[in-house]
Design a protein around this motif. Structure first.
Motif, mmCIF file in Angstrom:
data_model
loop_
_atom_site.group_PDB
_atom_site.id
_atom_site.type_symbol
_atom_site.label_atom_id
_atom_site.label_comp_id
_atom_site.label_asym_id
_atom_site.label_seq_id
_atom_site.Cartn_x
_atom_site.Cartn_y
_atom_site.Cartn_z
ATOM 1 N N GLY A 196 -56.605 -90.486 63.377
ATOM 2 C CA GLY A 196 -57.248 -90.616 62.076
ATOM 3 C C GLY A 196 -58.626 -91.226 62.113
ATOM 4 O O GLY A 196 -59.305 -91.278 61.088
ATOM 5 N N HIS B 179 -57.286 -89.893 53.793
ATOM 6 C CA HIS B 179 -56.934 -90.392 55.124
ATOM 7 C C HIS B 179 -55.673 -89.701 55.634
ATOM 8 O O HIS B 179 -55.597 -89.292 56.799
ATOM 9 N N LEU C 47 -50.580 -95.630 58.785
ATOM 10 C CA LEU C 47 -51.166 -95.293 57.491
ATOM 11 C C LEU C 47 -50.852 -96.357 56.443
ATOM 12 O O LEU C 47 -51.682 -96.679 55.603
#
Length: 642
Positions: A325, A614, A164
């Motif tokens: 994701g 996200h 991330l």
């Protein structure tokens, strides 16, 4: 295009047909029908899936059995012989002596030895998992290992946090606690009879002492780079038929697409250019990439073009098994589907240009000062001022003095040097991570590259940073449609040459990204070749998420109420909710469209809510996984085997 998988029993038991077939099934995406080759020899089982329909993917020669996913350079007609020769001559160092894209597994029954290897930049993926004393298994993609051993899918919170933060995985991370990526330019050797752990060996890393040693002028550098890039693209074209290529309008993808179009034209073939586009053009008009794409297509009118509309990722969408994701059936998959429908078996991409061929290092003027390129600096600063339409004083302040100042002093003096806050703890991804995870993520973060432009950093950009993971991303999106991804600007010959260039050759005539711009004279339209900036702005996503504001807030509230252990270990849901609350109401969303780079009109950093979404998508994915595995954390004692 091929994918490989296999296992080696370490406990003396024979390899299992059932597990091998399960791995092969896991690698076979819906709608594909690859040919399958299998080999079982006592404790060893291997398989090759050939998406061209072939069933002879295994090589049995000179006492070795090889599973190969390869595309080697230099016109080799017998890739199996080249791999065998490299292994016999160089052993664990063999990845440094093969040139091209490859993931290799080789079994030597006489020695009782399995060796795995991966190309120097990580174009062809290869993952592995270890059950100590029982079995080592490998596959091109995590889905192959998960299909045979579902417990391998246990989430790895630190790896996911790093994904991330960076957008790509770090090192051997895959996001799964029990599965490791074989890192680019590495080999892995295991002998079941020795009772020792597998031996991981780094075969490739450039020597920083050789960086910047090339001697020649800028014209010679441009001519040599033009030849190398042309050769790299040509080597990756099929002998006939069709090929696909990404086209964003930037220097790198445009150069690859034009050179591929000309090469296919000579072979009587065709090319499909693939572009990911926003539904509407937003942001500053002079940064819009659409006119750049149009200029390439106008210059090469026989290019077939397909545009994939950007998908608005939402938590409810199914997720890709190999990349947490990433929603299935997004624009990357749409482009791969278009390439497959066109009849292509590969997609070319300009990935890696920024780090090499079209080197895009920041603070290059400060590097010239440090390296003593004073004459070049005296020529280039006035030229850059003219290009930017600013005074020489402003150019010196921003391009030379600013990068030499500490961050705090630069801020106090009001000097902007492009030090973004996207990854900072206060305004970036880290603020959304759970407090207990932030330190672990921070300890393993990749340091910034293309900033100091020194030899060690330039080497690290290729060997120790995000490029292998970025290649893997495109490889898995292509593999779902039975296609291979290939990256001409990451050709070993191109990379070695660019690393040899001194920093003083990366600036010329007021432009950065030299000598590539000069090399592309006569290849790229000047509107593309001389474009100073091309930025894909995401205002459209910001506005799209405004339409879903209520649903996104409801989803984060639902997750907060469930308190799944793995979600709470990874995320600070309170911070995510606060960022989502910054999204405007749908009726007012257009008031937030920006007319220049920077914050939106409402004063909201545009990336903040997008990153929060996200994170929410990954949180939802982890919560769903925990529900399937019986709640709790979903984390088993398995650890990344690397």
């Amino acid at each position: 295009m091929r994918l490989i998988c296999g296992m080696l029993r370490l406990d003396g038991e024979p390899a299992s047909d059932r597990h091998l077939d399960a791995m092969a099934a896991g690698l076979t995406a819906p709608g594909t029908n690859p040919g399958l080759s299998r080999h079982i020899d006592g404790p060893l089982g291997m398989a090759v899936l050939d998406f061209t329909g072939g069933t002879d993917g295994l090589v049995r020669r000179e006492g070795l059995v090889l599973a190969l996913d390869t595309r080697l350079d230099r016109g080799l007609t017998d890739e199996g012989a080249a791999v065998i020769g490299a292994i016999r001559q160089h052993g664990a160092d063999f990845p440094d002596h093969l040139h091209g894209d490859f993931a290799v597994a080789a079994w030597d029954a006489a020695r009782g030895e399995l060796i795995l290897g991966r190309d120097y930049i990580g174009v062809r993926p290869l993952v592995w998992t270890l059950q100590p004393g029982r079995c080592l298994a490998f596959a091109s993609l995590p889905a192959g290992l998960i299909a045979a051993s579902p417990e391998r899918a246990a989430p790895d919170p630190v790896a996911l946090g790093l994904l991330l933060v960076h957008g790509y995985f770090v090192g051997a991370d895959t996001g799964h606690a029990g599965i490791a990526m074989l890192q680019a330019g590495h080999s892995l050797t295991v002998r079941p009879g020795e009772g020792r752990p597998p031996r991981l060996h780094r075969a490739y890393r450039p020597d920083p002492r050789l960086v910047g040693r090339w001697r020649g002028d800028r014209h010679e550098a441009a001519a040599r780079l033009r030849d190398l890039v042309t050769e790299a693209v040509t080597d990756r074209l099929p002998p006939q038929g069709v090929v696909a290529s990404h086209l964003t309008g930037g220097l790198d993808s445009s150069a690859v697409t034009v050179l591929a179009a000309r090469g296919m034209r000579e072979r009587g073939g065709r090319i499909l250019a693939l572009s990911k586009l926003m539904p509407t053009a937003m942001g500053p008009a002079d940064l819009d990439e659409r006119p750049l794409i149009a200029a390439v297509l106008a210059q090469e009118p026989d290019i077939v073009h397909a545009g994939a509309q950007d998908l608005l990722p939402l938590p409810s969408q199914p997720q890709h098994p190999d990349w947490p994701g990433l929603p299935l059936d997004g624009p990357e998959d749409d482009m791969a589907a278009a390439a497959a429908a066109f009849g292509a078996d590969r997609i070319l991409s300009g990935v890696g240009g920024d780090e090499g061929a079209s080197y895009h290092g920041a603070n290059l003027y400060a590097r010239l000062l440090r390296d003593g390129w004073l004459r070049t600096l005296a020529r280039e600063l006035p030229a850059r001022a003219r290009r930017d339409g600013v005074s020489l004083k402003q150019a010196v302040r921003g391009r030379l003095i600013g990068p030499l100042l500490p961050d705090g002093l630069a801020r106090r003096l009001g000097v902007s040097v492009g030090r973004g806050q996207l990854y900072g703890s206060s305004k970036g991804v880290a603020r959304f991570l759970a407090p207990g995870l932030r330190d672990a993520v921070e300890a393993r973060r990749m340091r910034k590259v293309l900033v100091s432009n020194d030899p060690e950093e330039r080497v690290a950009a290729f060997a120790d940073h995000h490029i292998p993971s970025r290649c893997t991303f495109y490889a898995i999106t292509a593999a779902r449609r039975g296609l291979a991804a290939s990256f001409p600007l990451l050709d070993r010959r191109v990379v070695d040459f660019v690393l040899s260039l001194p920093a003083g050759l990366f600036l010329d005539d007021g432009f950065a990204r030299q000598p590539f711009r000069a090399a592309m004279d006569g290849i790229l339209p000047d509107t593309v070749r001389l474009k100073a900036h091309k930025v894909g702005l995401y205002d459209d996503r910001f506005i799209g998420y405004a339409d879903h504001r209520a649903a996104l807030l409801a989803e984060v509230d639902r997750l907060a109420a469930r308190r799944s252990e793995i979600v709470c270990r990874l995320f600070d849901l309170t911070e995510i909710r606060a960022a989502l609350a910054l999204l405007p109401d749908a009726a007012n969303a257009l008031d937030f469209v920006r007319t220049r780079p920077g914050d939106l009109h409402g004063g909201v950093p545009p990336w903040l809510p997008l990153i929060a979404v996200h994170c929410l998508i990954v949180a939802r994915h982890l919560d769903d996984h925990a529900a399937v595995t019986g709640g709790g954390s979903g984390v088993t004692p398995a650890r990344n085997p690397s």
